[in-house]
Design an enzyme around this catalytic site. Structure first.
Site, PDB file in Angstrom:
ATOM      1  N   CYS A 200       0.829  -1.209   0.000  1.00 27.90           N
ATOM      2  CA  CYS A 200       0.000   0.000   0.000  1.00 27.90           C
ATOM      3  C   CYS A 200       0.868   1.265   0.000  1.00 27.90           C
ATOM      4  O   CYS A 200       1.498   1.594   1.002  1.00 27.90           O
ATOM      5  CB  CYS A 200      -0.909  -0.038   1.233  1.00 27.90           C
ATOM      6  SG  CYS A 200      -1.796   1.492   1.565  1.00 27.90           S
TER       7      CYS A 200
ATOM      8  N   CYS B 242      -0.062   3.966   2.559  1.00 25.88           N
ATOM      9  CA  CYS B 242       0.324   3.508   3.907  1.00 25.88           C
ATOM     10  C   CYS B 242       1.781   3.867   4.176  1.00 25.88           C
ATOM     11  O   CYS B 242       2.136   4.297   5.279  1.00 25.88           O
ATOM     12  CB  CYS B 242       0.143   1.996   4.041  1.00 25.88           C
ATOM     13  SG  CYS B 242      -1.559   1.433   3.844  1.00 25.88           S
TER      14      CYS B 242
END
Length: 107
Positions: A32, A35
């Site tokens: 991600c 993230c």
């Protein structure tokens, strides 16, 4: 700057639900991009406000039970737990000033 504590399905209750101070759980995954963008911001916030707010990371790929239990459908999602309950949910990557604004009542 210390790394953030990693929580798992196994230690979630002890580290998060039974914590004596509010805990922000960063639901994330290796793949991600957003993230990874917010990770250093969360470390900064933890370094500055760790006395009031505990910040931990939970890898959604490795810990499907907790991820499913709290209905996390997209990442990054950050849930703030207080006294074992979710009291705030923040979704998506944000700049530090906006995250701090979202977390103002806890820091």
């Amino acid at each position: 700057m210390a790394d953030l504590t990693k929580v798992t399905d196994a230690n979630f209750e002890a580290e998060v639900l039974k914590s004596d101070k509010p805990v922000l759980v960063d639901f994330w995954a290796e793949w991600c991009g957003p993230c990874k963008q917010i990770a250093p911001i969360l470390k900064e916030i933890a370094d500055q406000h760790g006395d009031k707010l505990k910040i931990v990371k939970l890898n959604t790929d490795e810990n499907p039970n907790i991820t499913r239990e709290y209905g996390v459908m997209q990442i990054p999602t950050m849930n703030v737990f207080k006294d074992g309950e979710v009291v705030k949910q923040i979704m998506g990557a944000k700049p530090k000033r906006l995250l701090e604004k979202d977390l103002a009542e806890f820091i």
